[in-house]
Design an enzyme around this catalytic site. Structure first.
Site, PDB file in Angstrom:
ATOM      1  N   HIS A 130       0.787  -1.251   0.122  1.00  0.00           N
ATOM      2  CA  HIS A 130       0.272  -0.289  -0.143  1.00  0.00           C
ATOM      3  C   HIS A 130       0.804   1.345  -0.005  1.00  0.00           C
ATOM      4  O   HIS A 130       1.657   1.578   0.806  1.00  0.00           O
ATOM      5  CB  HIS A 130      -0.898  -0.111   1.232  1.00  0.00           C
ATOM      6  CG  HIS A 130      -1.807   1.405   1.248  1.00  0.00           C
ATOM      7  ND1 HIS A 130      -3.021   1.524   0.532  1.00  0.00           N
ATOM      8  CD2 HIS A 130      -1.682   2.445   1.791  1.00  0.00           C
ATOM      9  CE1 HIS A 130      -3.521   2.536   0.739  1.00  0.00           C
ATOM     10  NE2 HIS A 130      -2.816   3.388   1.569  1.00  0.00           N
ATOM     11  N   CYS A 131       0.847   2.112  -0.954  1.00  0.00           N
ATOM     12  CA  CYS A 131       1.395   3.300  -1.108  1.00  0.00           C
ATOM     13  C   CYS A 131       0.767   4.610  -0.618  1.00  0.00           C
ATOM     14  O   CYS A 131      -0.224   4.749  -1.352  1.00  0.00           O
ATOM     15  CB  CYS A 131       1.914   3.291  -2.632  1.00  0.00           C
ATOM     16  SG  CYS A 131       2.893   4.790  -3.081  1.00  0.00           S
ATOM     17  N   PRO A 132       1.138   5.315   0.288  1.00  0.00           N
ATOM     18  CA  PRO A 132       0.503   6.305   0.928  1.00  0.00           C
ATOM     19  C   PRO A 132       0.422   7.510   0.023  1.00  0.00           C
ATOM     20  O   PRO A 132      -0.355   8.500   0.012  1.00  0.00           O
ATOM     21  CB  PRO A 132       0.944   6.546   2.076  1.00  0.00           C
ATOM     22  CG  PRO A 132       2.294   6.165   2.121  1.00  0.00           C
ATOM     23  CD  PRO A 132       2.297   4.852   1.184  1.00  0.00           C
ATOM     24  N   GLY A 181      -2.195   7.062  -2.494  1.00  0.00           N
ATOM     25  CA  GLY A 181      -3.505   6.773  -1.939  1.00  0.00           C
ATOM     26  C   GLY A 181      -4.298   5.497  -2.298  1.00  0.00           C
ATOM     27  O   GLY A 181      -5.300   5.482  -2.079  1.00  0.00           O
TER      28      GLY A 181
END
EC number: 2.3.1.225
Length: 345
Positions: A177-179, A182
């Site tokens: 999951h890449c912040p 998003g």
């Protein structure tokens, strides 16, 4: 059956434990209580002590991701608009052809980077297909082999699927999951993520080169040009001390003339430092991603395989398959295992 000291007999009885398989709904008889067991019919894995779903910080994670997306989008727009404002008057002053060439190059890189960013940020990362479960007639033998049950989504989860607590959904072939986008990186947008990294690295390197090229024409000439030329001559002969002295002289000279540096030059210096920093970070991430694809893994599968003997087939075919290249090219590419066998023979 054992005989005691008083002459009586003690019988040991092993009670069987009954459990229900969530996959096919059959009642299973286990020799003892097992927190995790696998159904002999459908192959589903049941965890009788599931982790309770926690959704307290779900909203905060989504707000955090949205902030990161806005920051990244603003940074990309600043690099594009700031670079055009600071560098292109200089490039057009050199020649019209030079300005037009770099304008077209900038437009292509900007469109490529922004379009891939939008795709990877807003496209579904990979939704697992719905599968029938819970009924014995509907689930065949081995139909749910190594499937687990997701207590967050209340759906079956294949071995290649992972649940993301930030996105609140199961993602097929989830990498991470890449912040900053998003969103998760999975089967649905992994190619777009790699394309975004390649485009972003290319754009930042190009921006850094253009900043240096423009600064050469904007910054005031250095004093003691003869001494500077002498230092450069020593550098050409491979003198490491001269290299440090040249860098030191250039730095001190421009610091001394900082009063005469324009706002345009300061913007170019900032863009150069920011572009180089981002290019280094994204290059490391791109190399890591391509290495995992080359090994036939994702980041999560790499973590789960640490400490085990599981080793995927390291081959360029994995890269070609990932990017959708024709299978006719794959057969001409050797694998690492084949190369090792040839080396041993």
């Amino acid at each position: 059956m054992e005989e005691s000291s008083q002459g009586s007999f003690v019988t040991t009885i092993n009670e069987d434990y009954e459990a229900i398989c969530w996959g096919c709904g059959l009642n299973l008889v286990l020799p003892s209580y097992a927190p995790v067991f696998k159904c002999g019919w459908c192959g589903a894995i049941t965890n009788q002590n599931p982790v309770r779903p926690e959704t307290k910080s779900f909203g905060l994670r989504r707000i955090r991701d949205r902030c990161f997306v806005v920051i990244l989008a603003v940074f990309m727009l600043f690099v594009i608009c700031g670079g055009i404002w600071a560098a292109y008057p200089v490039l057009f002053s050199i020649s019209l052809a030079c300005g037009i060439f770099h304008s077209v190059t900038t437009a292509c890189l900007a469109i490529s980077t922004l379009s891939t960013f939008i795709l990877v940020a807003f496209k579904c990362a990979g939704k697992p297909t719905n599968i029938l479960y819970g009924t014995h007639p509907g689930v065949g033998n081995g139909g749910l082999n190594n499937y687990t049950f997701c207590n967050y989504c209340s759906k079956p989860k294949s071995p290649r699927t992972h649940h993301c607590r930030t996105c609140g959904m199961c993602v097929l072939d989830m990498d991470h999951h890449c912040p900053f986008i998003g969103n998760c990186v999975g089967a649905g947008n992994h190619k777009h993520f790699i394309a975004f990294l390649i485009s972003a690295v290319t754009s930042t390197i190009y921006a850094a080169v253009m900043c240096v090229y423009s600064l050469i024409h904007i910054l005031p000439p250095m004093e003691n040009g003869a001494a500077y030329a002498s230092d450069v001559a020593h550098v050409a002969h491979g003198n490491s001390f001269s290299i440090l002295r040249v860098v030191k002289n250039i730095f001190l000279t421009y610091i001394a003339n900082a009063v005469f540096i324009s706002v345009r030059s300061l913007v170019l210096v900032y863009l150069f430092v920011a572009s180089v920093s981002v290019a280094i970070g994204l290059s490391v991430l791109l190399w890591q991603q391509l290495s995992y694809i080359y090994e036939g893994k994702t980041y999560l599968s790499h973590l789960s395989s640490q400490g085990t003997e599981e080793d995927g087939e390291k081959s360029c075919r994995n890269l070609l398959t990932f990017f959708g290249c024709p299978h006719s090219i794959e057969r001409h590419l050797p694998t690492i295992r084949n190369l090792r066998k040839r080396h041993k023979t």
